[in-house]
Structure formats: structure tokens, C-alpha cells
Design a protein around this motif. Structure first.
Motif, mmCIF file in Angstrom:
data_model
loop_
_atom_site.group_PDB
_atom_site.id
_atom_site.type_symbol
_atom_site.label_atom_id
_atom_site.label_comp_id
_atom_site.label_asym_id
_atom_site.label_seq_id
_atom_site.Cartn_x
_atom_site.Cartn_y
_atom_site.Cartn_z
ATOM 1 N N ASP A 38 158.974 139.642 -40.811
ATOM 2 C CA ASP A 38 158.229 140.898 -40.693
ATOM 3 C C ASP A 38 158.515 141.764 -41.902
ATOM 4 O O ASP A 38 159.687 141.977 -42.266
ATOM 5 C CB ASP A 38 158.618 141.650 -39.419
ATOM 6 N N ILE A 39 157.459 142.252 -42.533
ATOM 7 C CA ILE A 39 157.577 143.205 -43.631
ATOM 8 C C ILE A 39 156.556 144.311 -43.407
ATOM 9 O O ILE A 39 155.385 144.040 -43.161
ATOM 10 C CB ILE A 39 157.348 142.541 -45.008
ATOM 11 N N GLU A 40 157.045 145.558 -43.456
ATOM 12 C CA GLU A 40 156.190 146.733 -43.295
ATOM 13 C C GLU A 40 155.379 146.673 -42.007
ATOM 14 O O GLU A 40 154.192 147.005 -41.971
ATOM 15 C CB GLU A 40 155.271 146.899 -44.510
ATOM 16 N N GLY A 41 156.043 146.199 -40.949
ATOM 17 C CA GLY A 41 155.420 146.192 -39.635
ATOM 18 C C GLY A 41 154.427 145.094 -39.390
ATOM 19 O O GLY A 41 153.765 145.066 -38.347
ATOM 20 N N LYS A 42 154.315 144.131 -40.325
ATOM 21 C CA LYS A 42 153.374 143.028 -40.158
ATOM 22 C C LYS A 42 154.113 141.706 -40.159
ATOM 23 O O LYS A 42 155.056 141.513 -40.933
ATOM 24 C CB LYS A 42 152.324 143.037 -41.272
ATOM 25 N N ARG A 43 153.680 140.784 -39.300
ATOM 26 C CA ARG A 43 154.330 139.482 -39.165
ATOM 27 C C ARG A 43 153.621 138.439 -40.036
ATOM 28 O O ARG A 43 152.398 138.350 -40.063
ATOM 29 C CB ARG A 43 154.327 139.037 -37.714
ATOM 30 N N TYR A 44 154.446 137.631 -40.730
ATOM 31 C CA TYR A 44 153.923 136.580 -41.590
ATOM 32 C C TYR A 44 154.519 135.241 -41.146
ATOM 33 O O TYR A 44 155.727 135.055 -41.147
ATOM 34 C CB TYR A 44 154.271 136.851 -43.061
ATOM 35 N N SER A 45 153.637 134.319 -40.763
ATOM 36 C CA SER A 45 154.048 133.016 -40.237
ATOM 37 C C SER A 45 154.330 132.030 -41.353
ATOM 38 O O SER A 45 153.814 132.154 -42.473
ATOM 39 C CB SER A 45 152.948 132.466 -39.323
ATOM 40 N N HIS A 46 155.121 131.000 -41.037
ATOM 41 C CA HIS A 46 155.396 129.933 -42.003
ATOM 42 C C HIS A 46 154.213 128.978 -42.166
ATOM 43 O O HIS A 46 154.225 128.115 -43.042
ATOM 44 C CB HIS A 46 156.630 129.136 -41.579
ATOM 45 N N ASN A 93 153.018 129.765 -34.537
ATOM 46 C CA ASN A 93 153.384 130.848 -35.450
ATOM 47 C C ASN A 93 154.492 131.729 -34.896
ATOM 48 O O ASN A 93 154.768 132.797 -35.435
ATOM 49 C CB ASN A 93 152.148 131.703 -35.774
ATOM 50 N N TYR A 94 155.133 131.275 -33.810
ATOM 51 C CA TYR A 94 156.086 132.115 -33.095
ATOM 52 C C TYR A 94 157.541 131.703 -33.294
ATOM 53 O O TYR A 94 158.443 132.313 -32.716
ATOM 54 C CB TYR A 94 155.766 132.106 -31.589
ATOM 55 N N PRO A 137 149.712 133.173 -45.479
ATOM 56 C CA PRO A 137 150.009 132.783 -44.095
ATOM 57 C C PRO A 137 148.779 132.958 -43.206
ATOM 58 O O PRO A 137 148.026 133.926 -43.358
ATOM 59 C CB PRO A 137 151.137 133.749 -43.694
ATOM 60 N N VAL A 138 148.601 132.016 -42.315
ATOM 61 C CA VAL A 138 147.399 131.990 -41.474
ATOM 62 C C VAL A 138 147.364 133.190 -40.535
ATOM 63 O O VAL A 138 148.359 133.549 -39.910
ATOM 64 C CB VAL A 138 147.352 130.675 -40.666
ATOM 65 N N GLU A 139 146.193 133.805 -40.456
ATOM 66 C CA GLU A 139 145.947 134.882 -39.501
ATOM 67 C C GLU A 139 144.707 134.507 -38.702
ATOM 68 O O GLU A 139 143.594 134.619 -39.201
ATOM 69 C CB GLU A 139 145.719 136.211 -40.213
ATOM 70 N N ASN A 140 144.902 134.045 -37.493
ATOM 71 C CA ASN A 140 143.773 133.714 -36.621
ATOM 72 C C ASN A 140 144.192 133.942 -35.177
ATOM 73 O O ASN A 140 145.262 134.488 -34.904
ATOM 74 C CB ASN A 140 143.291 132.277 -36.859
ATOM 75 N N GLN A 141 143.365 133.533 -34.254
ATOM 76 C CA GLN A 141 143.640 133.782 -32.826
ATOM 77 C C GLN A 141 144.504 132.702 -32.195
ATOM 78 O O GLN A 141 144.748 132.727 -30.993
ATOM 79 C CB GLN A 141 142.319 133.893 -32.069
ATOM 80 N N ILE A 142 144.977 131.736 -33.005
ATOM 81 C CA ILE A 142 145.754 130.617 -32.473
ATOM 82 C C ILE A 142 147.240 130.952 -32.507
ATOM 83 O O ILE A 142 147.791 131.299 -33.549
ATOM 84 C CB ILE A 142 145.495 129.338 -33.288
ATOM 85 N N ALA A 175 147.675 120.943 -39.147
ATOM 86 C CA ALA A 175 146.316 121.118 -39.656
ATOM 87 C C ALA A 175 145.475 121.983 -38.728
ATOM 88 O O ALA A 175 144.718 122.863 -39.180
ATOM 89 C CB ALA A 175 145.658 119.759 -39.841
ATOM 90 N N LEU A 176 145.601 121.776 -37.419
ATOM 91 C CA LEU A 176 144.767 122.493 -36.457
ATOM 92 C C LEU A 176 145.127 123.969 -36.375
ATOM 93 O O LEU A 176 144.277 124.795 -36.009
ATOM 94 C CB LEU A 176 144.880 121.843 -35.077
ATOM 95 N N LEU A 177 146.350 124.326 -36.722
ATOM 96 C CA LEU A 177 146.721 125.743 -36.774
ATOM 97 C C LEU A 177 145.986 126.461 -37.896
ATOM 98 O O LEU A 177 145.739 127.665 -37.827
ATOM 99 C CB LEU A 177 148.232 125.899 -36.981
ATOM 100 N N VAL A 178 145.668 125.727 -38.952
ATOM 101 C CA VAL A 178 144.990 126.302 -40.108
ATOM 102 C C VAL A 178 143.478 126.309 -39.906
ATOM 103 O O VAL A 178 142.783 127.251 -40.319
ATOM 104 C CB VAL A 178 145.345 125.504 -41.387
#
Length: 299
Positions: free
Chosen positions: A217-225, A211-212, A234-239, A258-261
């Protein structure tokens, strides 16, 4: 494919121009089939079709779709090439970036168009739509390209080589020192060029998804592809990143996405149940989680 490639061949008898032209031909062919950025590509023509329409597709396209259906099934939907409407909605597709976040109704509407059951993939390479659906093969096409180039080199007596396209890798045989290839796993902190760990490996495909690399970034929050086909967001987890090792880069490429999700425990179980696969997770905490046989590739 919108990215760079690197090929290392262990041989003193190399016709560089011939190899370069052949590799470019392989990549051109895959792009003409699978790039959503080319208006007349096979995938773009299929996506433009009305429901009930059909299209004759090439062998590579057919193979990738069959593989995509397999990984969709074993990942409980975490890998889904019909995710194209969400990719576009979140600004990661051919239409370009977005300036504001999509609302929940837009996300729910896009989710209605997902599902591999909307595709009919026949054995005679005719692809048809049962319902409105569009596809995006970006999570698996690079892996295919790596494998095809590797097979081309082997067929032409260059069995000792390393092929890398946009971070996806296949190694065959041995390096110039007649040892297995050393492949580093990138630190998610891209300013730090020191690999997190180094693999000593041969005759395997390695793919990393994270996710890097591609986000906004919108409004201080990051959104991954990396977008969940289940939630539509967009996935939000500890990975932070996932590296998968298998016999072929295409398989590693699909599973890394798949494993990122997926939940980590479910992902590890899936890898352990499959033959010939290993995984290395990089977590937001900086810790690592890995499958039981991964350390066999670490010197």
C-alpha cells in the motif's frame, strides 16, 4: 521456493525420512534452476548474459519454457515469463520492496524488454537471447514442483496422496477413508478460515492466484503483485482470485495467473475452449463466476 509444503500419503508403510529427503532433493533441484534469489541458479546466470549469448539448460527448465510459450500464445500475452523487469520495478522481485511508485517513463522503458520473441528455445536445450531480456518463472515453477513430487510418489507406489506447495495442489487416488480428496478454496478475506467452497476431487492439479496475498500500500492505494505484461502496471479489475483445475498443477498454475490479467469473459471463453480445464472466479463484489463444468467437482 520461499514457501511451505505439505504432503499427505494414504499408506501405513512409509519411510518418512526417505520421502522427506527425496522431496527436498526435488525442490533443491528446481530452485537451483529457477530461483532468481540464488545467484548461481540457471535462471540467474541466464538473466546476467549479454544479448547473443546462450546457455545449456536442464530438461525441467526447457519444459517450463516451452509451456510458458504455449500459455503466452493462448492467453494473448497475459502470461509472460519475460515480465521480470516489471516484477523488479514494482518491488516484487529479488531486489526487494520499493518506497515510492515508479513513474510512467520507467514503466514504459521496462516494457521494451518484454517479449518471448527475444528468447530462442532450441530443441537441444540451448537457450539464447536475441535481445536484452530477463525471465521470471515464479508463476509456473511451484506447479512444476507439485507435479514432480506427485509423480515421484506415484512411481514409488504411493498412488494415494495430496501434495501442496504454497497453496498449489495435486491430488492423486483417494484419502484414508477411500474417498476423493476434499480441497477447500480459500476465502480472500484471510481472517476468515472458512473455505468459500470445497472440491471433491482426484487425479487433478489445482492452483489459485489472487491479489490478496502479495501486495503493498502506498498513499492509501493497494498494488498487487499481479502485473499486466500489456500495460506494465499491477492489475486493477473486479477479480479477487482465480482457481483453476486441470490434469496437472503446472498448467493450472500458469492459467490462474493469466486469468487474473485477462478480462473475465475472455478467460471463461479460453477455459471452455480448452479440454480438461475448469475455473472459479472470486470477484471483488463477493460474487462468483465459474466455468460450465466446475460444479462437477463440488459435492
Amino acid at each position: 521456493m520461499g514457501t511451505t509444503y505439505k504432503i499427505t500419503i494414504t499408506s501405513t508403510q512409509i519411510d518418512s525420512a526417505k520421502i522427506h529427503n527425496s522431496v527436498d532433493s526435488i525442490l533443491y533441484s528446481i530452485n537451483q534452476e529457477m530461483s532468481t534469489y540464488i545467484d548461481n541458479s540457471t535462471i540467474s546466470r541466464f538473466n546476467a548474459l549479454d544479448p547473443g549469448s546462450e546457455l545449456l539448460i536442464g530438461e525441467d527448465f526447457h519444459y517450463v519454457l516451452k509451456k510458458s510459450k504455449y500459455y503466452n500464445n493462448i492467453s494473448s500475452g497475459a502470461f509472460d515469463v519475460t515480465i521480470a523487469p516489471l516484477v523488479e520495478l514494482w518491488g516484487f522481485g529479488a531486489s526487494g520492496s520499493i518506497l515510492s511508485l515508479p513513474d510512467s517513463s520507467s514503466v514504459m522503458n521496462a516494457l521494451k524488454f518484454l517479449g518471448l520473441e527475444k528468447l530462442n528455445i532450441s530443441n537441444n536445450r540451448v537457450l539464447s537471447k536475441n535481445k536484452e531480456v530477463t525471465i521470471d518463472l515464479s508463476a509456473i515453477a511451484k506447479g512444476l514442483a507439485v507435479d514432480k513430487i506427485s509423480h515421484f510418489l506415484t512411481k514409488n507406489s504411493f498412488g494415494n496422496h495430496m501434495v501442496e506447495i504454497g497453496g498449489e495442489v495435486r491430488v492423486s487416488g483417494y484419502n484414508k477413508n477411500k474417498n476423493k480428496w476434499k480441497i477447500g478454496i480459500q476465502n480472500p478475506n484471510i481472517q476468515d478460515t472458512t473455505p468459500l467452497t470445497t472440491l471433491l476431487i482426484s487425479n487433478k492439479g489445482i492452483a489459485t492466484s489472487g491479489n490478496y496475498r502479495n501486495y503493498f500500500d502506498i498513499e492509501g492505494k493497494r498494488y498487487s503483485h499481479i502485473i499486466s505484461p500489456v500495460t506494465g502496471y499491477p492489475v486493477e479489475n473486479q477479480i479477487r482470485g482465480v482457481t483453476v483445475i486441470s490434469d496437472n498443477c503446472l498448467d493450472s498454475d500458469a492459467l490462474a495467473t493469466a486469468l487474473l490479467v485477462m478480462d473475465i469473459d475472455d478467460g471463461i471463453k479460453l477455459i471452455e475452449d480448452l479440454k480438461g480445464f475448469e475455473v472459479f472466479y472470486i470477484l471483488e463484489s463477493g460474487e462468483h463466476t465459474l466455468s460450465s463444468g466446475f460444479m462437477n467437482f463440488v459435492p
